[in-house]
Scaffold this motif. Structure first.
Motif, PDB file in Angstrom:
ATOM      1  N   ILE A   4       2.870  -9.213  26.867  1.00  0.00           N
ATOM      2  CA  ILE A   4       2.093  -8.632  25.783  1.00  0.00           C
ATOM      3  C   ILE A   4       2.582  -9.207  24.453  1.00  0.00           C
ATOM      4  O   ILE A   4       3.781  -9.199  24.163  1.00  0.00           O
ATOM      5  CB  ILE A   4       2.229  -7.095  25.764  1.00  0.00           C
ATOM      6  CG1 ILE A   4       1.828  -6.504  27.127  1.00  0.00           C
ATOM      7  CG2 ILE A   4       1.385  -6.489  24.652  1.00  0.00           C
ATOM      8  CD1 ILE A   4       0.391  -6.691  27.498  1.00  0.00           C
ATOM      9  N   ASN A   5       1.670  -9.734  23.656  1.00  0.00           N
ATOM     10  CA  ASN A   5       2.008 -10.298  22.346  1.00  0.00           C
ATOM     11  C   ASN A   5       2.671  -9.238  21.466  1.00  0.00           C
ATOM     12  O   ASN A   5       2.277  -8.077  21.465  1.00  0.00           O
ATOM     13  CB  ASN A   5       0.727 -10.821  21.686  1.00  0.00           C
ATOM     14  CG  ASN A   5       1.006 -11.540  20.379  1.00  0.00           C
ATOM     15  OD1 ASN A   5       1.206 -10.898  19.350  1.00  0.00           O
ATOM     16  ND2 ASN A   5       1.000 -12.860  20.420  1.00  0.00           N
ATOM     17  N   VAL A   8       0.537  -7.032  19.294  1.00  0.00           N
ATOM     18  CA  VAL A   8      -0.110  -5.946  20.015  1.00  0.00           C
ATOM     19  C   VAL A   8       0.876  -4.798  20.232  1.00  0.00           C
ATOM     20  O   VAL A   8       0.517  -3.619  20.098  1.00  0.00           O
ATOM     21  CB  VAL A   8      -0.674  -6.444  21.361  1.00  0.00           C
ATOM     22  CG1 VAL A   8      -1.292  -5.290  22.151  1.00  0.00           C
ATOM     23  CG2 VAL A   8      -1.702  -7.543  21.136  1.00  0.00           C
ATOM     24  N   SER A 125      -4.725 -11.443  22.824  1.00  0.00           N
ATOM     25  CA  SER A 125      -4.707 -11.255  24.270  1.00  0.00           C
ATOM     26  C   SER A 125      -4.854 -12.608  24.973  1.00  0.00           C
ATOM     27  O   SER A 125      -5.524 -13.509  24.473  1.00  0.00           O
ATOM     28  CB  SER A 125      -5.853 -10.341  24.714  1.00  0.00           C
ATOM     29  OG  SER A 125      -5.762  -9.074  24.117  1.00  0.00           O
ATOM     30  N   HIS A 130      -7.531  -9.214  29.159  1.00  0.00           N
ATOM     31  CA  HIS A 130      -7.930  -8.284  28.107  1.00  0.00           C
ATOM     32  C   HIS A 130      -7.787  -6.837  28.559  1.00  0.00           C
ATOM     33  O   HIS A 130      -7.378  -5.968  27.783  1.00  0.00           O
ATOM     34  CB  HIS A 130      -9.373  -8.552  27.679  1.00  0.00           C
ATOM     35  CG  HIS A 130      -9.538  -9.848  26.935  1.00  0.00           C
ATOM     36  ND1 HIS A 130      -9.987 -10.985  27.544  1.00  0.00           N
ATOM     37  CD2 HIS A 130      -9.302 -10.174  25.638  1.00  0.00           C
ATOM     38  CE1 HIS A 130     -10.052 -11.970  26.664  1.00  0.00           C
ATOM     39  NE2 HIS A 130      -9.628 -11.508  25.502  1.00  0.00           N
ATOM     40  N   THR A 133      -4.169  -5.856  28.298  1.00  0.00           N
ATOM     41  CA  THR A 133      -3.720  -5.698  26.915  1.00  0.00           C
ATOM     42  C   THR A 133      -4.270  -4.424  26.293  1.00  0.00           C
ATOM     43  O   THR A 133      -3.526  -3.663  25.652  1.00  0.00           O
ATOM     44  CB  THR A 133      -4.140  -6.920  26.075  1.00  0.00           C
ATOM     45  OG1 THR A 133      -3.662  -8.106  26.702  1.00  0.00           O
ATOM     46  CG2 THR A 133      -3.558  -6.837  24.666  1.00  0.00           C
ATOM     47  N   HIS A 137      -2.232  -1.048  24.987  1.00  0.00           N
ATOM     48  CA  HIS A 137      -2.392  -0.444  23.665  1.00  0.00           C
ATOM     49  C   HIS A 137      -2.830   1.006  23.781  1.00  0.00           C
ATOM     50  O   HIS A 137      -2.338   1.881  23.050  1.00  0.00           O
ATOM     51  CB  HIS A 137      -3.403  -1.233  22.833  1.00  0.00           C
ATOM     52  CG  HIS A 137      -3.568  -0.685  21.452  1.00  0.00           C
ATOM     53  ND1 HIS A 137      -4.519   0.265  21.145  1.00  0.00           N
ATOM     54  CD2 HIS A 137      -2.880  -0.913  20.302  1.00  0.00           C
ATOM     55  CE1 HIS A 137      -4.417   0.578  19.865  1.00  0.00           C
ATOM     56  NE2 HIS A 137      -3.433  -0.118  19.332  1.00  0.00           N
TER      57      HIS A 137
END
Length: 383
Positions: A4-5, A8, A125, A130, A133, A137
């Motif tokens: 996960i970035n 995010v 993402s 998606h 991600t 969140h």
């Protein structure tokens, strides 16, 4: 395995603290309106409708601005700031009109930030991840709600349920709200700026197809009870005010445990299958309320949580995968959610006030069943 970035992750913490603040308000605000301010269910319905509907234009406009002008983070920051400052002022409210105005301001903040925030999440993402991600969140989002409801329960249990205590709790939401604003300002990076469009903006064929696929979700939202109505129903069947936050804890706890899993399921099996499961959970929640017993109401909140997280994750991921102009489609999505949910709240509140809770429950259950049958028939015809 996709990681996960970090942007995010940080947006997840922003949502955590913002929703923690909201969870200190939402479970007891309907009780405050009906039992402390002595307003009717029709007034509660109007408040819910105004709070939901007021963000209608803003969600579309903010999504359009994000796509057309490439302005994303400033909208997200402004939206979170407006929400953080409006919630504490509820502690000063003396009537349903002022509460409606403040809830409208808070929803304006959500309306300004929602589509650009989802655009940021989609931008950070990985391809074909998606659902994962958005599931992560949403997990952070509802973990904040879960923490807030437990905190609210503890404070009500220790300090009591007086009007003064409730008003003080509303004011105290300023602290977690400001923490979220600080994180988004200083720790979240903006998305790479797109060049401003020079051609007339148009939704693509893929955008229009995506919006049409969401129609059944919007209709379902019209019929299903809002959280505020779930809360008053719980009070009506004899659940104590101090226990109301624990009902929300059940809902948010279920969402926290399943959000990421529903996101993975959406990536693997497709958003339509996950949405169908979500609609089944929504019907179960409404049917359990219809039984009008305390035990059934506790279970109804759990199924409401499953409906919320399954359908929302599936639809947000579907938009990320299918739409060309994501910001604008997210704007249309949230605008339509606001429009249909607001109309449903006003209609449901009027039914409840004029004909009683049982009639409102009958219409809600019948409507959600009818929408689900139509959704299933459409899926079957399309193979």
């Amino acid at each position: 395995m996709h990681t996960i970035n970090q942007n995010v992750v940080r947006l997840g913490w922003v949502s955590y603290f913002t929703d923690l603040a909201s969870a200190m308000v939402n479970p007891i605000l309907p009780i405050f309106i009906v039992t402390v301010l002595h307003e009717g269910m029709d007034k509660l319905g109007i408040i819910v409708a105004v709070a939901t509907f007021v963000s209608y234009a803003l969600r579309m406009v903010s999504g359009y601005i994000a796509d057309y002008y490439g302005v994303v983070k400033p909208l997200v920051v402004g939206g979170y700031l407006l929400s953080a400052l409006s919630k504490p002022l509820l502690g000063l409210s003396q009537g349903w009109g002022s509460i409606a105005a403040l809830r409208a301001l808070e929803r304006m903040g959500k309306g300004v930030r929602s589509a650009p925030k989802d655009l940021m999440i989609a931008a950070y993402s990985k391809q074909n991840a998606h659902g994962k991600t958005f599931g992560f969140h949403k997990t952070m989002d509802i973990a904040g709600e879960f923490s807030g409801t437990l905190l609210l329960f503890g404070l009500l249990w220790y300090f009591g349920e007086s009007e003064e205590v409730i008003r003080t709790l509303f004011v105290a939401t300023l602290l977690p709200g400001i923490i979220g604003v600080v994180i988004v300002i200083f720790l979240v990076r903006d998305v790479p700026k797109r060049e401003q469009c020079t051609e007339r903006f148009r939704l693509s064929a893929a955008d229009k197809k995506t919006v049409m696929q969401l129609l059944f979700y919007f209709l379902f939202l019209f019929f299903i009870f809002s959280e505020a109505f779930f809360t008053v129903q719980a009070k009506t069947v004899g659940i104590a005010t101090a226990l109301i936050p624990l009902l929300f804890a059940v809902s948010t706890g279920v969402q926290t445990l399943t959000s990421y899993l529903f996101g993975l399921a959406s990536d693997r099996f497709g958003g339509k299958a996950v949405s169908a499961l979500g609609y089944g959970c929504g019907i179960a929640a409404q049917a359990l309320l219809w039984l009008q017993t305390p035990a059934a109401t506790w279970a109804a909140f759990a199924f409401l949580g499953l409906f919320t997280v399954a359908t929302l994750n599936a639809n947000r991921a579907m938009i990320a995968e299918q739409a060309d102009n994501r910001g604008s489609v997210y704007g249309i999505f949230y605008a339509a959610v606001a429009l249909f949910a607001a109309a449903g709240a006003a209609f449901g509140g009027w039914l409840w006030e004029q004909f009683g809770m049982q009639t409102a429950l009958d219409v809600a259950l019948g409507g959600t069943l009818a929408v689900s049958v139509l959704y299933g028939l459409r899926r079957g015809l399309r193979g």
